[in-house]
Scaffold this motif. Sequence first.
Motif: not given
Length: 264
Positions: A83-91
Motif C-alpha cells: 500500500a505505501p508503494v502504491r500510494e507513492a506511485l500515485g502521488v
Amino acid sequence: MGALLRQWRERRRISQLDLSIAADISARHLSFVETGRSRPSRQMVLRLSACMEVPLRERNHLLLAAGYAPVYSAQPLEGRPMAPVREALGVILKGHEPSPAVVVDRAWTLLEANASVAVLLEGVDPELLEPPVNVLRLSLHPRGLAPNIANLGEWRAHLLHRLHRQIDHTADEDLRALHRELSDYPGTEDEPDPEALPAGEVALPLRLRARGGELRFLSTVATFGTPLDVTVSELVIESFFPADEATAAALRAFAAGLAPATGG
C-alpha cells in the motif's frame, strides 16, 4: 551454486581476484566455492551477489542453489503490504500531470499511468492497448506509436540499447526474446550513426507527430532507492517532460480539455 556464481562473475566481467577483494575473502576460497569444493554460508552468498549487483530475484535463486531459503520477498503490487508503494506511485503520477508518466515492471509491462499518457496514444491500434500492455512493443510496433515518432530511428536505437543493457544486467531470457522481436520491426534503415549526435540537443528527445504540429519530450527514469522486495526493485517510473514551451502549452491545453494536444 558455484556454476551460477561463476556465470554471474563472468557476465559482470570480474576476475576471481577482484571479486574476492571486493567481498573480503580469499581468492582460493572463492575458487573452491565456484568449483563446488566449498559450501558458502548464506551471508557469503549475499555478500558476493551484492558485490556483483545481482538483481534481488536472482539473489534468491543463488540462495536456493546453495541450499538456503530466499531472503527477498516478492509481494504482488496489489497486496496490502505494498500500500505505501502504491500510494507513492500515485502521488508521483498525479503530481507529474499534465505531462505523461508510466510505471512498468521488469518485463516492461504497463502497471500504472496518469491521464496525460493519452496524449501519446493517438492513432494507436486498440489491440496493442489490451492488457497486458508491453510499452516497448507499443512504442515500436508499426501499429503503435512508431508511425507518429518523427525521429523513430534514434528513438528505436535508444530503446533497444536500454533493453540490451537490461538483459546484460539481469540475464532474463524473456527480455532476450522481446529484443529479438523488436529488432525485427521496421525501422532499422532509419537508425542513426551512434557517433552522430543531434546538433544542438542536450538530450535525445522523443519527437511525436500530433495534430497541428510536433510534441517534443525529454524522458527521465526513476526507481525505488532502497528496495528489499523483488517487485519493488523491478518497478520503473518513466516520466516525460516537455522539451519546449510549445509542447508545455499543448499539454496544459489538453489537460484543461480545451483542445487536442498540438505542438508548435
